[in-house]
Design an enzyme around this catalytic site. Structure first.
Site, PDB file in Angstrom:
ATOM      1  N   LYS A  75       4.642  -4.425 -38.716  1.00  0.00           N
ATOM      2  CA  LYS A  75       4.986  -5.270 -37.557  1.00  0.00           C
ATOM      3  C   LYS A  75       3.755  -6.068 -37.158  1.00  0.00           C
ATOM      4  O   LYS A  75       2.638  -5.575 -37.268  1.00  0.00           O
ATOM      5  CB  LYS A  75       5.410  -4.345 -36.418  1.00  0.00           C
ATOM      6  CG  LYS A  75       5.688  -4.993 -35.091  1.00  0.00           C
ATOM      7  CD  LYS A  75       6.060  -3.948 -34.028  1.00  0.00           C
ATOM      8  CE  LYS A  75       4.904  -3.592 -33.142  1.00  0.00           C
ATOM      9  NZ  LYS A  75       5.226  -2.625 -32.089  1.00  0.00           N
TER      10      LYS A  75
ATOM     11  N   ARG B  20      -2.244   1.788 -23.865  1.00  0.00           N
ATOM     12  CA  ARG B  20      -2.319   0.799 -24.955  1.00  0.00           C
ATOM     13  C   ARG B  20      -3.576  -0.063 -24.839  1.00  0.00           C
ATOM     14  O   ARG B  20      -3.957  -0.715 -25.784  1.00  0.00           O
ATOM     15  CB  ARG B  20      -1.056  -0.092 -24.956  1.00  0.00           C
ATOM     16  CG  ARG B  20       0.172   0.655 -25.452  1.00  0.00           C
ATOM     17  CD  ARG B  20       1.406  -0.197 -25.434  1.00  0.00           C
ATOM     18  NE  ARG B  20       1.841  -0.505 -24.084  1.00  0.00           N
ATOM     19  CZ  ARG B  20       2.901  -1.242 -23.775  1.00  0.00           C
ATOM     20  NH1 ARG B  20       3.644  -1.758 -24.744  1.00  0.00           N
ATOM     21  NH2 ARG B  20       3.239  -1.468 -22.530  1.00  0.00           N
TER      22      ARG B  20
ATOM     23  N   GLU C 189       0.848  -1.210   0.000  1.00  0.00           N
ATOM     24  CA  GLU C 189       0.000   0.000   0.000  1.00  0.00           C
ATOM     25  C   GLU C 189       0.875   1.249   0.000  1.00  0.00           C
ATOM     26  O   GLU C 189       1.886   1.294   0.695  1.00  0.00           O
ATOM     27  CB  GLU C 189      -0.858   0.043   1.270  1.00  0.00           C
ATOM     28  CG  GLU C 189      -2.054  -0.856   1.250  1.00  0.00           C
ATOM     29  CD  GLU C 189      -2.845  -0.759   2.568  1.00  0.00           C
ATOM     30  OE1 GLU C 189      -2.571   0.126   3.388  1.00  0.00           O
ATOM     31  OE2 GLU C 189      -3.725  -1.613   2.751  1.00  0.00           O
TER      32      GLU C 189
ATOM     33  N   ASP D 274       9.284   6.006 -32.148  1.00  0.00           N
ATOM     34  CA  ASP D 274       8.169   5.287 -31.525  1.00  0.00           C
ATOM     35  C   ASP D 274       7.655   6.107 -30.347  1.00  0.00           C
ATOM     36  O   ASP D 274       8.379   6.954 -29.819  1.00  0.00           O
ATOM     37  CB  ASP D 274       8.638   3.900 -31.048  1.00  0.00           C
ATOM     38  CG  ASP D 274       7.525   2.855 -31.129  1.00  0.00           C
ATOM     39  OD1 ASP D 274       6.345   3.250 -31.236  1.00  0.00           O
ATOM     40  OD2 ASP D 274       7.841   1.648 -31.084  1.00  0.00           O
TER      41      ASP D 274
ATOM     42  N   ASP E 298       6.211   0.323 -36.893  1.00  0.00           N
ATOM     43  CA  ASP E 298       4.923  -0.285 -37.250  1.00  0.00           C
ATOM     44  C   ASP E 298       4.038   0.724 -37.961  1.00  0.00           C
ATOM     45  O   ASP E 298       4.281   1.938 -37.921  1.00  0.00           O
ATOM     46  CB  ASP E 298       4.208  -0.866 -36.011  1.00  0.00           C
ATOM     47  CG  ASP E 298       4.106   0.143 -34.881  1.00  0.00           C
ATOM     48  OD1 ASP E 298       3.721   1.287 -35.148  1.00  0.00           O
ATOM     49  OD2 ASP E 298       4.427  -0.216 -33.732  1.00  0.00           O
TER      50      ASP E 298
HETATM   51  C1  R5P Z   1       3.147  -0.375 -29.928  1.00  0.00           C
HETATM   52  O1  R5P Z   1       2.369  -0.245 -30.835  1.00  0.00           O
HETATM   53  C2  R5P Z   1       3.948   0.750 -29.340  1.00  0.00           C
HETATM   54  O2  R5P Z   1       3.923   1.884 -30.151  1.00  0.00           O
HETATM   55  C3  R5P Z   1       5.376   0.331 -29.087  1.00  0.00           C
HETATM   56  O3  R5P Z   1       6.000   0.020 -30.324  1.00  0.00           O
HETATM   57  C4  R5P Z   1       5.431  -0.888 -28.206  1.00  0.00           C
HETATM   58  O4  R5P Z   1       4.513  -0.764 -27.161  1.00  0.00           O
HETATM   59  C5  R5P Z   1       6.811  -1.084 -27.650  1.00  0.00           C
HETATM   60  O5  R5P Z   1       6.811  -2.235 -26.838  1.00  0.00           O
HETATM   61  P1  R5P Z   1       8.080  -3.183 -26.791  1.00  0.00           P
HETATM   62  O6  R5P Z   1       9.264  -2.296 -26.502  1.00  0.00           O
HETATM   63  O7  R5P Z   1       7.784  -4.119 -25.657  1.00  0.00           O
HETATM   64  O8  R5P Z   1       8.164  -3.870 -28.095  1.00  0.00           O
END
Ligand code: R5P
Length: 291
Positions: free
Chosen positions: A191, A95, A39, A219, A168
């Site tokens: 991706k 997300r 907590e 990203d 992606d």
């Molecule tokens: C996903 O669509 C996000 O934009 C990031 O590319 C993703 O969440 C990154 O996660 P990780 O580093 O675990 O691949």
């Protein structure tokens, strides 16, 4: 004139201090005690004045604890004012903004309800994972882009014939914006992530036009580093020159940074929405403008 007080949560102390300075606002820090059962007990070190209270706390790992602390700070501030801006530089759970598999809970919508119920009158976030997330708020919300700040940093690096790459298709708009400010072109890889195991694969096959160029992988966030590692391995096979990473939120879970560097990345640049070894770009200025 309306008095402004910035209250710092433990996850964003330095950023909150910088923000208070930019806003010429009063600054209050908080004390945190975590009980053996997990907590959180959070205490503000002074009383805010009536007026606007800005609470700054990222909900980065430990995500649920930082979320609880953010809600507690909002609810405490509500005793003094109804004008509460909750700045969540990195919004965890962003997300989880839709039901990808049947039965999944759209947890982001639970969080937006909690923020409102605790007393936030407005929320400010930086580079939310997807614009869809903003639809879950029924209080005013502002999403600020850190792309221009990241580009300003990259302009100083003098890269060779740089090309911006999104790992992606979902990040293509962000990469396009980055490339526009940078004055160069961009591409987006395809991706695929297994929704059950989380495993990532790059589906793009051969690429023309990356050979000999310096690349900037853009990203919103790096979590385990899986996406960046896969993209880098693919891009290196296409005989590019150096690969850099620009991201807003560097969570860098476990040994993600080591894995990314091992994949041959020349530099990782992130913002201070999450403090850490790569958080070079300060976003307090753009947050101050939004308040
Ligand atoms: C996903 O669509 C996000 O934009 C990031 O590319 C993703 O969440 C990154 O996660 P990780 O580093 O675990 O691949």
């Amino acid at each position: 004139m309306l008095s402004v007080t910035v209250i710092a949560g433990k996850a964003s102390e330095d950023l909150a201090k910088r923000l208070a300075k930019k806003l010429k606002a009063d600054f209050i820090s908080s004390d945190l005690r975590v009980f053996p059962d997990g907590e959180s007990k959070i205490t503000i070190k002074a009383k805010p004045k009536k007026g606007k209270v800005v609470i700054v706390n990222s909900t980065c790992p430990p995500v649920d604890s930082n979320l609880m602390q953010t809600l507690s700070l909002i609810s405490k501030a509500r005793q003094y004012t109804s004008n509460i801006v909750s700045v969540i530089p990195y919004l965890g759970y962003a997300r989880q903004d839709r039901e990808f598999l049947p039965g999944e809970i759209v947890t982001l919508s639970v969080i937006t309800k909690l923020l409102k119920a605790a007393g936030a009158s407005k929320v400010i976030v930086v580079d939310i994972h997807s614009q869809i997330g903003l639809k879950h708020f029924d209080i005013p919300v502002k999403n600020i882009s850190a792309v221009q700040e990241l580009v300003n940093h990259f302009k100083k690096l003098k890269l060779k014939n740089p090309l911006v790459v999104s790992p992606d298709l979902g990040g293509a708009v962000r990469a396009e914006e980055f490339a526009k400010f940078y004055g160069t072109d961009f591409i987006a890889l395809k991706k695929q992530r297994d929704r059950k195991t989380g495993k990532v694969e790059i589906m793009t096959s051969n690429l023309d036009g990356v050979k000999g160029r310096d690349l900037v992988l853009v990203d919103d966030m790096i979590s385990t580093g899986g996406s960046i590692v896969k993209a880098t391995e693919f891009l290196k096979k296409q005989r590019c020159r150096r690969v850099y990473v620009a991201c807003t939120h560097a969570l860098l879970i476990d040994n993600a940074e080591k894995k990314i560097r091992k994949a041959g990345i020349s530099g990782i640049i992130s913002t201070n929405t999450i403090p850490g070894s790569t958080s070079i770009v300060d976003v307090s200025g753009i947050i101050a403008k939004a308040i």
